[in-house]
Design a protein around this motif. Structure first.
Motif, PDB file in Angstrom:
ATOM      1  N   GLY A 278      21.583  48.311   1.263  1.00  0.00           N
ATOM      2  CA  GLY A 278      20.995  48.557   2.572  1.00  0.00           C
ATOM      3  C   GLY A 278      21.755  49.612   3.335  1.00  0.00           C
ATOM      4  O   GLY A 278      22.916  49.914   3.043  1.00  0.00           O
ATOM      5  N   ASN A 279      21.107  50.200   4.342  1.00  0.00           N
ATOM      6  CA  ASN A 279      21.728  51.197   5.204  1.00  0.00           C
ATOM      7  C   ASN A 279      22.095  50.566   6.533  1.00  0.00           C
ATOM      8  O   ASN A 279      21.332  49.763   7.088  1.00  0.00           O
ATOM      9  CB  ASN A 279      20.767  52.372   5.428  1.00  0.00           C
ATOM     10  N   SER A 296      21.585  46.867  10.876  1.00  0.00           N
ATOM     11  CA  SER A 296      21.066  47.473   9.653  1.00  0.00           C
ATOM     12  C   SER A 296      19.729  48.151   9.898  1.00  0.00           C
ATOM     13  O   SER A 296      19.036  47.866  10.875  1.00  0.00           O
ATOM     14  CB  SER A 296      20.918  46.410   8.561  1.00  0.00           C
ATOM     15  N   VAL A 297      19.375  49.053   8.981  1.00  0.00           N
ATOM     16  CA  VAL A 297      18.081  49.732   9.014  1.00  0.00           C
ATOM     17  C   VAL A 297      17.121  48.950   8.128  1.00  0.00           C
ATOM     18  O   VAL A 297      17.412  48.719   6.951  1.00  0.00           O
ATOM     19  CB  VAL A 297      18.198  51.177   8.507  1.00  0.00           C
ATOM     20  N   PRO A 298      15.981  48.518   8.648  1.00  0.00           N
ATOM     21  CA  PRO A 298      15.070  47.706   7.834  1.00  0.00           C
ATOM     22  C   PRO A 298      14.408  48.510   6.725  1.00  0.00           C
ATOM     23  O   PRO A 298      14.315  49.742   6.791  1.00  0.00           O
ATOM     24  CB  PRO A 298      14.032  47.216   8.855  1.00  0.00           C
ATOM     25  N   SER A 310      12.846  49.045  -1.838  1.00  0.00           N
ATOM     26  CA  SER A 310      14.276  49.259  -1.650  1.00  0.00           C
ATOM     27  C   SER A 310      14.501  50.103  -0.401  1.00  0.00           C
ATOM     28  O   SER A 310      13.567  50.719   0.115  1.00  0.00           O
ATOM     29  CB  SER A 310      14.864  49.962  -2.872  1.00  0.00           C
ATOM     30  N   PRO A 311      15.734  50.152   0.097  1.00  0.00           N
ATOM     31  CA  PRO A 311      16.007  50.984   1.284  1.00  0.00           C
ATOM     32  C   PRO A 311      15.635  52.441   1.064  1.00  0.00           C
ATOM     33  O   PRO A 311      15.659  52.944  -0.059  1.00  0.00           O
ATOM     34  CB  PRO A 311      17.523  50.819   1.479  1.00  0.00           C
ATOM     35  N   VAL A 312      15.290  53.115   2.134  1.00  0.00           N
ATOM     36  CA  VAL A 312      14.889  54.512   2.068  1.00  0.00           C
ATOM     37  C   VAL A 312      16.101  55.390   1.777  1.00  0.00           C
ATOM     38  O   VAL A 312      17.193  55.148   2.277  1.00  0.00           O
ATOM     39  CB  VAL A 312      14.239  54.936   3.398  1.00  0.00           C
ATOM     40  N   VAL A 313      15.891  56.445   0.976  1.00  0.00           N
ATOM     41  CA  VAL A 313      16.917  57.463   0.742  1.00  0.00           C
ATOM     42  C   VAL A 313      16.304  58.819   1.073  1.00  0.00           C
ATOM     43  O   VAL A 313      15.085  58.987   1.075  1.00  0.00           O
ATOM     44  CB  VAL A 313      17.421  57.444  -0.713  1.00  0.00           C
TER      45      VAL A 313
END
Length: 386
Positions: A278-279, A296-298, A310-313
Motif C-alpha cells: 500500500g501507499n 494510507s491511500v485507498p 492492487s495499489p496504484v503505481v
C-alpha cells in the motif's frame, strides 16, 4: 468593453453583469456559451480575458499530462468539477517525443520548460536538448513561446519561488557515445520581464544530474533523486534574497518515484510505499524534521473490471488548494490465482491532510483519452482574493 446591442443580463448594468460572469471559473465556459450568441461572443472576447486577468480571477486549476496523449495536457477545474483538454503544445512537432522537460505554474500561467526531443520514427536520430519555453495562458486558452533558457537542459531541477522560476543542473547535451554531459549552471526566469538571468553555479557536482527542485520556506532546494528513506542527506539551497547557494544537511524521503508537495503552511507531504502492499501519505515534523505517516491511500475501484485491485503505481501527486490529489496511474487487477491485468486509471482521489483519519473522495474522472501513467501534474492557484 465594446458596445453590445442587448444587455448582457437584462435588468443589470453591463459592467455589473460582466463582473458577475467573469467571477465564474473557466470550467463553466461551455455552459455560458450555450446561453446565447451574445454570451458566447463575450466569453471568447479579448476584453473578457483581459478583464479576468486584470482582476486575477484565474481560478484554481490542476494541469495533468498522461502517457500517450502526445503532449496534450488536460486541466481540472475544482469549482466546476470538470476536466478540459488543452490545445496541443506548440513546441513539439509531429514525429518527435518530448522527454526530460519540467513544468511549473507562475503568474497565472503554465510553463513547460526545456527537455529533449527524440525521434519517434528513427531511434538513431540525434537527440536534441532544448532551452525552449512555452507558456499556456488559461485566459486566452493558447500556448505561446516565451524567452528560452540561456543553457539548453533536460532532466533538471526546477521550482517557482516568490513569482520567479529557478532551474539548476541537468543534462545539457548527449555525447556521441550516448553518455550524458551534465550542466552545473543555474538560472532564474522573471515572467513579468520575460527574461532569464544566470545564477551562481550549483555548488556540488553530484546534484547536477537529474536533481529535483523544491520551493520550501522561500528558497530553491535542489535534491538528488538518489535520496534514501529517513537518511540525513545534503541538498543545495539557493537563497533568492542573498543570491547565494548553501549546503544543508537535512532529512528527506526517497524521491525516486514520487515528489514532495508543499502546502500553503509550508508543510511538506509525500507518498511512500509502505512495503505492505500500500501507499502511505507522510508529512514532516516541523521541529524535529522526522517524517511520519498520516494515513494510507485507498485502492482504486476500476469500473467494469471486477476483481481484487492492487495499489496504484505511476500516479501523479499534487497539492490543490487545501487538498492533496492522487491522479491516474496503473492498477493491477487480480483475475485469479495466477493471472493479473494492468488497467489504466483515470480516477482522481483527494483529501484534506489535516482531517484525521484521512477522508478520501473521488472527483470526476479525467476526460477521455487521458489516464494511466502520469508524466506531469502541477496546480495553479488563484493569486488574488475573489
Amino acid at each position: 468593453m465594446e458596445t453590445i446591442e442587448q444587455s448582457i443580463i437584462p435588468g443589470l448594468p453591463d459592467d455589473l453583469a460582466l463582473r458577475c460572469i467573469a467571477k465564474l471559473s473557466h470550467g463553466y465556459h461551455g455552459t455560458l456559451e450555450c446561453v446565447s450568441k451574445g454570451w458566447r461572443d463575450l466569453v471568447r472576447s479579448e476584453d473578457y480575458s483581459c478583464y479576468k486577468a486584470r482582476n486575477g480571477w484565474s481560478g484554481s486549476w490542476l494541469f495533468v499530462l498522461t502517457q500517450g496523449l502526445k503532449n496534450r495536457w488536460v486541466a481540472y477545474d475544482p469549482d466546476a468539477d470538470r476536466w478540459h483538454p488543452l490545445p496541443r503544445n506548440i513546441a513539439v512537432q509531429d514525429g518527435w517525443d518530448h522527454h526530460g522537460f519540467e513544468y511549473v505554474c507562475v503568474s497565472s500561467c503554465l510553463l513547460v520548460i526545456g527537455g529533449c526531443y527524440v525521434s519517434s520514427s528513427s531511434p538513431r536520430e540525434k537527440t536534441v536538448v532544448t532551452g525552449d519555453v512555452v507558456r499556456f495562458d488559461p485566459f486566452k486558452k493558447e500556448w505561446k513561446r516565451v524567452a528560452s533558457m540561456r543553457t539548453p537542459r533536460a532532466h533538471f531541477a526546477c521550482a517557482a519561488v516568490s513569482g520567479k522560476v529557478y532551474v539548476a543542473g541537468g543534462r545539457s547535451a548527449y555525447s556521441r557515445l550516448s553518455n550524458l554531459v551534465d550542466s552545473s549552471s543555474a538560472e532564474v526566469y522573471d515572467p513579468v520581464a520575460d527574461r532569464w538571468e544566470e545564477l551562481p553555479a550549483v555548488p556540488r557536482p553530484q546534484m547536477n544530474s537529474s536533481g529535483l527542485g523544491l520551493s520550501y520556506k522561500g528558497s530553491f532546494h535542489v535534491m538528488s533523486d538518489q535520496v534514501g528513506i529517513a537518511e540525513q542527506i545534503s541538498s543545495g539551497v539557493f537563497n533568492p534574497l542573498e543570491m547565494s547557494w548553501s549546503t544543508v544537511v537535512d532529512n528527506w524521503p526517497s524521491l525516486m518515484n514520487y515528489t514532495v508537495q508543499v502546502m500553503k503552511d509550508d508543510r511538506p507531504y509525500t507518498i511512500v510505499d509502505s512495503g505492505l502492499g500500500g501507499n502511505v501519505i507522510q508529512t514532516r515534523d516541523t521541529y524535529e524534521g522526522e517524517w511520519y505517516s498520516v494515513g494510507s491511500v485507498p485502492c482504486v475501484v476500476v469500473p467494469n473490471h471486477p476483481g481484487e485491485s492492487s495499489p496504484v503505481v505511476g500516479f501523479g501527486f499534487a497539492a490543490l488548494r487545501d487538498e492533496l490529489c492522487v491522479i491516474g496511474g496503473h492498477v493491477r487487477i487480480k483475475l485469479d490465482a495466477a493471472r493479473f491485468q494492468i488497467v489504466r486509471s483515470s480516477v482522481m482521489m483527494v483529501c484534506n491532510p489535516l482531517d484525521r483519519p484521512l477522508n478520501w473522495r473521488e472527483t470526476k474522472p479525467m476526460c477521455i483519452p487521458a489516464g494511466g501513467l502520469i508524466i506531469g501534474c502541477v496546480s495553479l492557484e488563484e493569486s488574488s482574493p475573489p
